[in-house]
Design a protein around this motif. Structure first.
Motif, PDB file in Angstrom:
ATOM      1  N   THR A  15      -3.982   5.016   3.269  1.00  0.00           N
ATOM      2  CA  THR A  15      -2.869   5.455   3.192  1.00  0.00           C
ATOM      3  C   THR A  15      -2.745   7.071   2.790  1.00  0.00           C
ATOM      4  OG1 THR A  15      -2.467   4.810   0.901  1.00  0.00           O
ATOM      5  CG2 THR A  15      -1.839   3.290   2.742  1.00  0.00           C
ATOM      6  N   TRP A  67      -0.416  -1.356  -0.184  1.00  0.00           N
ATOM      7  CA  TRP A  67      -0.885  -1.233   1.194  1.00  0.00           C
ATOM      8  C   TRP A  67      -2.329  -1.180   1.406  1.00  0.00           C
ATOM      9  CZ3 TRP A  67       3.072   2.941   2.786  1.00  0.00           C
ATOM     10  CH2 TRP A  67       4.434   2.703   2.603  1.00  0.00           C
ATOM     11  N   LYS A  70      -3.932  -4.492   0.686  1.00  0.00           N
ATOM     12  CA  LYS A  70      -3.692  -5.504   1.606  1.00  0.00           C
ATOM     13  C   LYS A  70      -4.679  -5.231   2.895  1.00  0.00           C
ATOM     14  CE  LYS A  70       0.721  -6.666   0.394  1.00  0.00           C
ATOM     15  NZ  LYS A  70       2.263  -6.418   1.141  1.00  0.00           N
TER      16      LYS A  70
END
Length: 202
Positions: A15, A67, A70
């Motif tokens: 990210t 995120w 995950k």
């Protein structure tokens, strides 16, 4: 590859800082890691994937860290049946990890992380993207790729991976971290500004 060797892959945050150094055939770090694992899985190599600190950091919570976790778990689940892949799913310093491996029998792969610089300095063979602070001809101390095809060629011919160019590693480290006017030096503009207004550079 004639005999099994170790491949240490540094997984990056999925990210943060995507394409910050340019495009080399991969849109993001998830796509790059997946391509790397798919290409190496059927080769006679022992693959070690070292997770990024974001994948288990509890020192602060943000949505992007969730995120990251995950996507990391998705990668691990995708390759959990692969017998030649080991995921390091706990914090360990780069030095501690490298001390467990033989530089003569290990190739280090990082897309753009400083861990590649540390590994090269310690005598490991390294592969990284050309889209890095050391990706130009003057600093490039390891094998690099600029396209997906070039990267595939490097992964399929690991026995040809070269040892780091020690002079270029030292040039990069000196200019990046020791030179006073470098990004990390005392004379870079934000260090001067921070000093003038009485705050830390951090």
């Amino acid at each position: 590859v004639a005999s099994a060797q170790n491949i240490l892959i540094y997984a990056h945050s999925f990210t943060d800082a995507q394409l910050v150094y340019g495009y080399d055939g991969f849109l993001n770090m998830y796509e790059w890691l997946e391509f790397t694992l798919n290409t190496l899985t059927n080769q006679n190599v022992n693959i070690i994937v070292k997770g990024h600190p974001n994948f288990w950091g509890n020192y602060y919570e943000t949505e992007v860290m969730e995120w990251d976790r995950k996507l990391w778990n998705k990668i691990k689940n995708t390759y959990k049946e692969s017998k030649n892949i080991t995921f390091i799913n706990f914090p360990i310093t780069n030095k501690e990890q490298l001390d467990l491996l033989d530089p003569k029998k290990t190739v280090v792969i990082s897309h753009h992380g400083n861990a590649a610089v540390e590994a090269a300095y310690l005598g490991f063979k390294s592969i990284s993207s050309s889209c890095t602070p050391w990706g130009n001809e003057y600093y490039s101390f390891c094998d690099t790729w600029s396209t997906r095809e070039q990267y595939n060629e490097l992964l399929c011919n690991l026995e040809n991976t070269r040892f780091a160019d020690v002079v270029k590693v030292k040039n990069f480290v000196s200019d990046r971290y020791i030179y006073k006017s470098s990004y990390h030096g005392k004379l870079v503009w934000f260090s001067i500004l921070a000093n003038e207004i009485g705050v830390s550079t951090k």
